[in-house]
Design a protein around this motif. Structure first.
Motif, PDB file in Angstrom:
ATOM      1  N   ALA A 263      51.988  52.997  63.872  1.00  0.00           N
ATOM      2  CA  ALA A 263      50.979  52.039  64.325  1.00  0.00           C
ATOM      3  C   ALA A 263      49.572  52.602  64.064  1.00  0.00           C
ATOM      4  O   ALA A 263      48.707  51.916  63.523  1.00  0.00           O
ATOM      5  N   LEU A 264      49.361  53.869  64.409  1.00  0.00           N
ATOM      6  CA  LEU A 264      48.038  54.488  64.216  1.00  0.00           C
ATOM      7  C   LEU A 264      47.619  54.453  62.752  1.00  0.00           C
ATOM      8  O   LEU A 264      46.476  54.124  62.424  1.00  0.00           O
ATOM      9  N   SER A 265      48.555  54.806  61.855  1.00  0.00           N
ATOM     10  CA  SER A 265      48.219  54.838  60.429  1.00  0.00           C
ATOM     11  C   SER A 265      47.740  53.483  59.952  1.00  0.00           C
ATOM     12  O   SER A 265      46.747  53.378  59.234  1.00  0.00           O
ATOM     13  N   PHE A 266      48.465  52.437  60.364  1.00  0.00           N
ATOM     14  CA  PHE A 266      48.101  51.118  59.855  1.00  0.00           C
ATOM     15  C   PHE A 266      46.915  50.520  60.602  1.00  0.00           C
ATOM     16  O   PHE A 266      46.185  49.705  60.040  1.00  0.00           O
ATOM     17  N   ILE A 267      46.684  50.936  61.854  1.00  0.00           N
ATOM     18  CA  ILE A 267      45.443  50.535  62.536  1.00  0.00           C
ATOM     19  C   ILE A 267      44.263  51.138  61.772  1.00  0.00           C
ATOM     20  O   ILE A 267      43.248  50.482  61.536  1.00  0.00           O
TER      21      ILE A 267
END
Lengths: 365, 312
Positions: A263-267
């Motif tokens: 999730a963090l990477s794509f945020i």
């Protein structure tokens, strides 16, 4: 901390009250799960019609035909190779098995001193990964028994009836981690749109006129998305296992870490988009441009191994490939495309790069 | 309107402020001071540089050069220290469309260590009926009132209002003016940008007229007008038998102009002109109706300074 929590609550409220977004984020992936699950694991849907081309006409090939014919969910249709392939293209046959000339002689030779094993040509439709997977499982199990018979011993292992279920679960087990990966990717990438809208409406500017720190603003945004990511994971996995019996093999701590990192990477990718999009419309457009290749080329719906070489090369550089692959490894013990630590490293590296770009180019007003 | 007591130290001190965007000099050497408790207005057309100037003072933008000190704080160095002490209402007042009025105010209160109660602010801005309404459903005027309410959450001593009554109907504008006057009466300093002259006249003790990034002139409303327009106009309803040639010869009169059913006598000597009008009317057995003295307005000042009307 108080401001951070309040702002996170405000973000969650805004999200929940925006019905279309809720639908796309939570219901849409679920529909995928239910849809794929129903198509590929419905009772009795495992019936396969297989074209049988006997190019050898020996006792061995007849014995092999008998072994396939004994499979309860297989219907054999005898045909010539040309005819069988044409009917498969037309959609009448799920697969075609060709027994090449010389099969009998080769099998007879194999029973003696070791020589090259006899081969069986199996045509399946690469675009129907679930169907071809099922076909190969049938072929595999039949050949396993035939091999044992040829070797002169009785079957050492009798397949349990349960294998039929496992076979049907195969594709849904593949697709559930994929859909979770896709959902996490979309959740992150789509964070660009409300962000750009807030900038366009000068909400970011207004917040900037208060003592609120920027890390609090970004933090609350990320926190809100992580909460949604966890909700997505719970819902997708929950439905996958409740309705379609997807069994979780991996450990939950690792799965949680992967969901958060993914999730963090794509945020972060969403923030990169928001750094270059000036209007809500352009953010929407850029988001689509980014998400569709990610969705279709990252092995979400079809395994990467089945792709043409140049697409495989593309898949190899897409971060979603590694997220979905890692999710599959952790959740259902799927065949790894890359070692788990490589997946983690790729995602972490991607996160750092996106963060750097966003930190450099993101504009608050 | 009473002029508030003036403390020695100015609340805002700006000298030679400059800010350019590419080739456009948005703020081009602006200097002024704002005293404690006063209403200070930046008046000018859109694009004059008012908003950029104010945003530098709010710590939202950094100037290219020049000094800006607000509440004794160097805004370029310590914008965060400043932000806790000022109130800001931006020109566009869109805020979290899906949150209710109460939720937005509560949210903004959480950003500050101190402040006024949400209920109090809702009452003050007359938003009681709308407290549970999502902000996207508010009218333009209600949204502006919410923006002003948000500027008050930290009980600030200095409040910036950027075009606060844009999009409001006259009644809503009136009620917001009353609120701003009440805040001023509490001793708060108000800095406001506007392109409505009437608003500037009602709310501002002192004004700076801006155009093309520069301050053309500043002072009280009266000073601004008197420094350019020594004449006043005596205005009354036209009397048929009193022709313009005769009125032009009245003492003090410099020119005569008709305006609908009325006549305007521009004069350097208001009492003498009024006396002559009354005498002439009496001789004709008439009484001048609707007699008034009209002075020049800020609009006239702006027109005179720039050759353009303010609201083009």
């Amino acid at each position: 901390m108080h401001a951070l929590i309040q702002l996170t609550v405000a973000n969650v409220r805004s999200f929940v009250r925006d019905r279309p977004t809720v639908f796309w984020t939570l219901a849409f992936p679920l529909i995928f799960v239910v849809l794929f699950g129903s198509i590929f694991s419905g009772g009795g849907a495992g019936e396969r019609t297989i074209g049988w081309v006997d190019g050898d006409a020996s006792s061995q090939s007849a014995q092999l035909r008998g072994a396939f014919a004994r499979e309860s969910n297989v219907e054999l249709v005898d045909a010539t190779e040309v005819d069988a392939l044409a009917r498969m293209r037309a959609g009448d046959l799920d697969a075609v098995i060709v027994v090449p000339a010389g099969y009998g002689a080769q099998v007879a030779a194999t029973a003696g001193p070791r020589t090259a094993p006899a081969s069986l040509v199996v045509y399946t439709d690469a675009s129907q990964s679930a169907a071809s997977g099922a076909t190969f499982q049938i072929v595999g199990s039949v050949l396993g028994r035939v091999n044992l018979e040829i070797a002169g011993r009785g079957p050492a292992v009798v397949p349990e009836p349960r294998t039929i279920q496992t076979r049907d679960l195969n594709f849904i087990s593949y697709i559930v981690p994929s859909i979770l990966g896709m959902a996490l990717m979309q959740l992150g990438v789509f964070s660009a749109v409300p962000l750009v809208a807030d900038r366009e409406k000068q909400i970011l500017k207004r917040l900037n006129a208060t003592p609120l720190r920027r890390w609090q603003l970004v933090g609350s945004n990320v926190l809100m998305r992580l909460l949604i990511a966890i909700a997505q994971a719970v819902i997708i996995i929950g439905v996958g296992s409740a309705l379609f019996g997807v069994e979780l093999a991996g450990n939950f701590a690792l799965l949680g870490a992967l969901v958060v990192l993914g999730a963090l990477s794509f945020i972060a990718l969403g923030y990169v988009i928001a750094s270059f999009a000036t209007t809500e419309e352009s953010a929407n457009g850029m988001t689509s441009v980014v998400q569709f290749p990610l969705m279709f080329l990252s092995g979400t719906f079809f395994p990467i191994d089945g792709m043409p070489d140049f697409l495989q090369t593309i898949a190899r550089v897409l971060p979603l490939t590694y997220l979905s692959d890692a999710l599959r490894q952790v959740m259902v013990d799927g065949t790894p495309f890359a070692p788990l630590w490589v997946c983690f490293a790729v995602l972490a590296g991607f996160l750092v790069v996106c963060f750097g770009i966003a930190a450099r180019f993101f504009r608050w007003q | 309107m009473t002029t508030a007591s003036v403390a020695a130290e100015p609340v805002i001190r700006v000298s030679d402020l400059r800010k350019a965007y590419g080739a456009t000099r948005a703020v081009d050497g602006v200097s002024f001071e704002v005293r404690r408790g006063e209403g200070f207005g930046l008046l000018g057309p859109n694009g004059a540089g008012k908003t950029t100037t104010v945003e530098i003072l709010e710590g939202l933008r950094r100037q290219d050069s020049g000094e800006a000190t607000v509440l004794g704080i160097d805004v370029a160095r310590h914008p965060d220290a400043l932000k806790a002490r000022i109130g800001v209402a931006l020109q566009t007042a869109a805020l979290y469309p899906k949150l209710t009025v109460t939720e937005v105010i509560d949210l903004f209160r959480s950003f500050y260590g101190r402040g006024r109660a949400t209920g109090e602010l809702i009452g003050l801005l007359d938003l009681g009926e709308k407290s549970a309404t999502q902000t996207r459903q508010l009218s333009g005027g209600q949204r502006q009132r919410l923006a002003v309410a948000l500027s008050l959450v930290n009980d600030p001593e200095l409040i910036f209002l950027d075009e606060p009554t844009t999009g409001m109907d006259p009644a809503a504008r009136r009620s917001l003016w009353d609120l701003v006057l009440a805040l001023k009466a509490e001793g708060r300093t108000i800095v406001l940008t506007t392109h409505y002259m009437e608003e500037a006249e009602v709310l501002c003790d002192r004004l700076a007229i801006m155009d093309h990034g520069r301050i053309l002139e500043s002072g009280t409303v009266t000073q601004l007008i008197d420094s350019r327009f020594h004449e006043r106009a005596v205005r009354f309803e036209r009397i048929a038998e009193l022709d313009e040639k005769r009125m032009a010869a009245f003492p003090g009169v410099t020119s005569v102009r008709g305006e609908d059913r009325r006549v305007l006598l521009y004069t350097r000597d208001v009492p003498a002109t009024i006396g002559a009008v009354l005498t002439a009317a009496e001789a004709l057995g008439e009484e001048p109706q609707d007699l008034a003295v009209r002075r020049a307005t800020l609009e006239d000042v702006f027109l005179d300074l720039t050759g353009r009307a303010l609201r083009d």
